[in-house]
Write a protein that holds these residues in place. Structure first.
Motif, PDB file in Angstrom:
ATOM      1  N   GLN A  81      45.306  14.126  58.486  1.00 24.31           N
ATOM      2  CA  GLN A  81      44.461  15.258  58.077  1.00 24.31           C
ATOM      3  C   GLN A  81      44.614  16.459  59.004  1.00 24.31           C
ATOM      4  O   GLN A  81      44.207  17.567  58.638  1.00 24.31           O
ATOM      5  CB  GLN A  81      42.981  14.850  58.036  1.00 24.31           C
ATOM      6  CG  GLN A  81      42.657  13.857  56.916  1.00 24.31           C
ATOM      7  CD  GLN A  81      41.172  13.564  56.890  1.00 24.31           C
ATOM      8  OE1 GLN A  81      40.699  12.693  57.591  1.00 24.31           O
ATOM      9  NE2 GLN A  81      40.433  14.304  56.080  1.00 24.31           N
ATOM     10  N   CYS A  86      35.232  14.276  51.771  1.00 25.35           N
ATOM     11  CA  CYS A  86      36.393  14.238  52.662  1.00 25.35           C
ATOM     12  C   CYS A  86      36.661  15.651  53.149  1.00 25.35           C
ATOM     13  O   CYS A  86      36.618  16.602  52.363  1.00 25.35           O
ATOM     14  CB  CYS A  86      37.601  13.701  51.890  1.00 25.35           C
ATOM     15  SG  CYS A  86      39.113  13.624  52.869  1.00 25.35           S
ATOM     16  N   LEU A  87      36.945  15.794  54.428  1.00 26.16           N
ATOM     17  CA  LEU A  87      37.224  17.115  54.987  1.00 26.16           C
ATOM     18  C   LEU A  87      38.467  17.737  54.360  1.00 26.16           C
ATOM     19  O   LEU A  87      38.639  18.951  54.395  1.00 26.16           O
ATOM     20  CB  LEU A  87      37.384  17.023  56.509  1.00 26.16           C
ATOM     21  CG  LEU A  87      36.119  16.582  57.259  1.00 26.16           C
ATOM     22  CD1 LEU A  87      36.424  16.353  58.729  1.00 26.16           C
ATOM     23  CD2 LEU A  87      35.005  17.608  57.093  1.00 26.16           C
ATOM     24  N   HIS A  92      37.935   4.365  54.089  1.00 23.36           N
ATOM     25  CA  HIS A  92      38.282   5.741  53.707  1.00 23.36           C
ATOM     26  C   HIS A  92      39.329   6.315  54.670  1.00 23.36           C
ATOM     27  O   HIS A  92      40.346   6.870  54.236  1.00 23.36           O
ATOM     28  CB  HIS A  92      37.009   6.594  53.699  1.00 23.36           C
ATOM     29  CG  HIS A  92      37.227   8.048  53.401  1.00 23.36           C
ATOM     30  ND1 HIS A  92      36.682   8.684  52.309  1.00 23.36           N
ATOM     31  CD2 HIS A  92      37.925   9.010  54.079  1.00 23.36           C
ATOM     32  CE1 HIS A  92      37.044   9.956  52.313  1.00 23.36           C
ATOM     33  NE2 HIS A  92      37.801  10.181  53.389  1.00 23.36           N
ATOM     34  N   GLU A  93      39.074   6.168  55.982  1.00 19.04           N
ATOM     35  CA  GLU A  93      40.004   6.751  56.961  1.00 19.04           C
ATOM     36  C   GLU A  93      41.354   6.032  56.950  1.00 19.04           C
ATOM     37  O   GLU A  93      42.406   6.678  57.048  1.00 19.04           O
ATOM     38  CB  GLU A  93      39.392   6.725  58.372  1.00 19.04           C
ATOM     39  CG  GLU A  93      38.105   7.530  58.520  1.00 19.04           C
ATOM     40  CD  GLU A  93      38.174   8.928  57.941  1.00 19.04           C
ATOM     41  OE1 GLU A  93      39.253   9.542  57.945  1.00 19.04           O
ATOM     42  OE2 GLU A  93      37.128   9.397  57.453  1.00 19.04           O
ATOM     43  N   HIS A 151      43.802   7.147  54.361  1.00 20.69           N
ATOM     44  CA  HIS A 151      44.580   8.349  54.688  1.00 20.69           C
ATOM     45  C   HIS A 151      45.918   7.979  55.325  1.00 20.69           C
ATOM     46  O   HIS A 151      46.907   8.711  55.199  1.00 20.69           O
ATOM     47  CB  HIS A 151      43.803   9.252  55.653  1.00 20.69           C
ATOM     48  CG  HIS A 151      42.762  10.105  54.997  1.00 20.69           C
ATOM     49  ND1 HIS A 151      43.048  11.042  54.029  1.00 20.69           N
ATOM     50  CD2 HIS A 151      41.418  10.171  55.183  1.00 20.69           C
ATOM     51  CE1 HIS A 151      41.934  11.652  53.648  1.00 20.69           C
ATOM     52  NE2 HIS A 151      40.921  11.140  54.335  1.00 20.69           N
ATOM     53  N   ARG A 177      32.334  11.705  55.057  1.00 17.14           N
ATOM     54  CA  ARG A 177      33.473  12.611  55.033  1.00 17.14           C
ATOM     55  C   ARG A 177      34.706  11.851  55.419  1.00 17.14           C
ATOM     56  O   ARG A 177      34.601  10.859  56.092  1.00 17.14           O
ATOM     57  CB  ARG A 177      33.267  13.753  56.012  1.00 17.14           C
ATOM     58  CG  ARG A 177      32.239  14.729  55.505  1.00 17.14           C
ATOM     59  CD  ARG A 177      32.030  15.838  56.508  1.00 17.14           C
ATOM     60  NE  ARG A 177      30.998  16.760  56.060  1.00 17.14           N
ATOM     61  CZ  ARG A 177      31.235  17.806  55.302  1.00 17.14           C
ATOM     62  NH1 ARG A 177      32.453  18.070  54.914  1.00 17.14           N
ATOM     63  NH2 ARG A 177      30.269  18.594  54.949  1.00 17.14           N
TER      64      ARG A 177
HETATM   65 NI    NI Z   1      38.943  11.822  54.194  1.00 23.66          NI
END
Ligand code: NI
Length: 189
Positions: free
Chosen positions: A52, A100-101, A142-143, A146, A189
């Motif tokens: 990210q 999510c950012l 979630h992380e 990514h 997020r």
């Molecule tokens: Ni995210």
């Protein structure tokens, strides 16, 4: 330390598998993690993965705030996890609203495994191994997604449940007016 630019959905760095970190204890990784912490704090998120911030390495940071402690969940301090692996414990899944950012302004309902065990390395090279439930398990899934090129909308089954955060707040108010027993739902997020 620095606040880094956050890649938004559509940037190729978010759609490729990230590379394993050869040595978690190098100054380069420590600097990356320090910058990720600054960036996460500035953006007021609960988690951030290295892709990210345009760095395709298997590094995530996250925490589970106490306000998400619903009894089934756990408050967890800010944690650095390098080369993480997730093991499913049981087959129970639960729905929760995620943000999510890299997908600013939007939120969506995502089913995640309720209980997991995860392991990975800390910055000092020590192994971290924990069991996680509820929001704690959700933010880790979630992380770590990514790191495999997956953004949460790709996990959604019903795209009618992808919406702007502002619209969902309106929706919640109207539902709450009709049903005062509406349960609060978790966001991340
Ligand atoms: Ni995210």
């Amino acid at each position: 330390m620095a606040i880094l630019k956050i890649a938004r959905m559509g940037h190729p760095v978010l759609n490729r598998p990230a590379d394993a970190v050869a040595d978690p204890t190098t100054p380069e990784i420590a600097r990356l993690v320090g910058d990720m912490m600054d960036t996460l704090e500035d953006a007021q998120g609960a988690g951030l993965a290295a892709p990210q911030v345009h760095v395709p390495l298997r590094v995530v940071i996250f925490f589970a705030p106490p306000e998400h402690d619903d009894g089934a969940s756990q408050a967890v301090p800010l944690t650095v996890l390098i080369n993480p692996e997730i093991e499913l414990l049981g087959d129970e899944r639960s729905d929760g609203w995620e943000a999510c950012l890299s997908v600013p302004g939007l939120t969506g309902l995502v089913a995640r495994w309720e209980t997991i065990r995860y392991r990975g390395f800390a910055l000092d090279g020590q192994t971290i191994e924990r069991q996680a439930t509820g929001f704690h398990a959700r933010v880790v899934q979630h992380e770590c997604d990514h790191l495999d090129g997956i953004v949460y909308p790709m996990r959604m089954i019903n795209m009618a449940q992808l919406m702007f955060c502002e619209e969902r707040r309106h929706y919640i108010r109207s539902v709450a007016a009709a049903d005062e027993e509406e349960e609060p739902v978790s966001e991340e997020r």
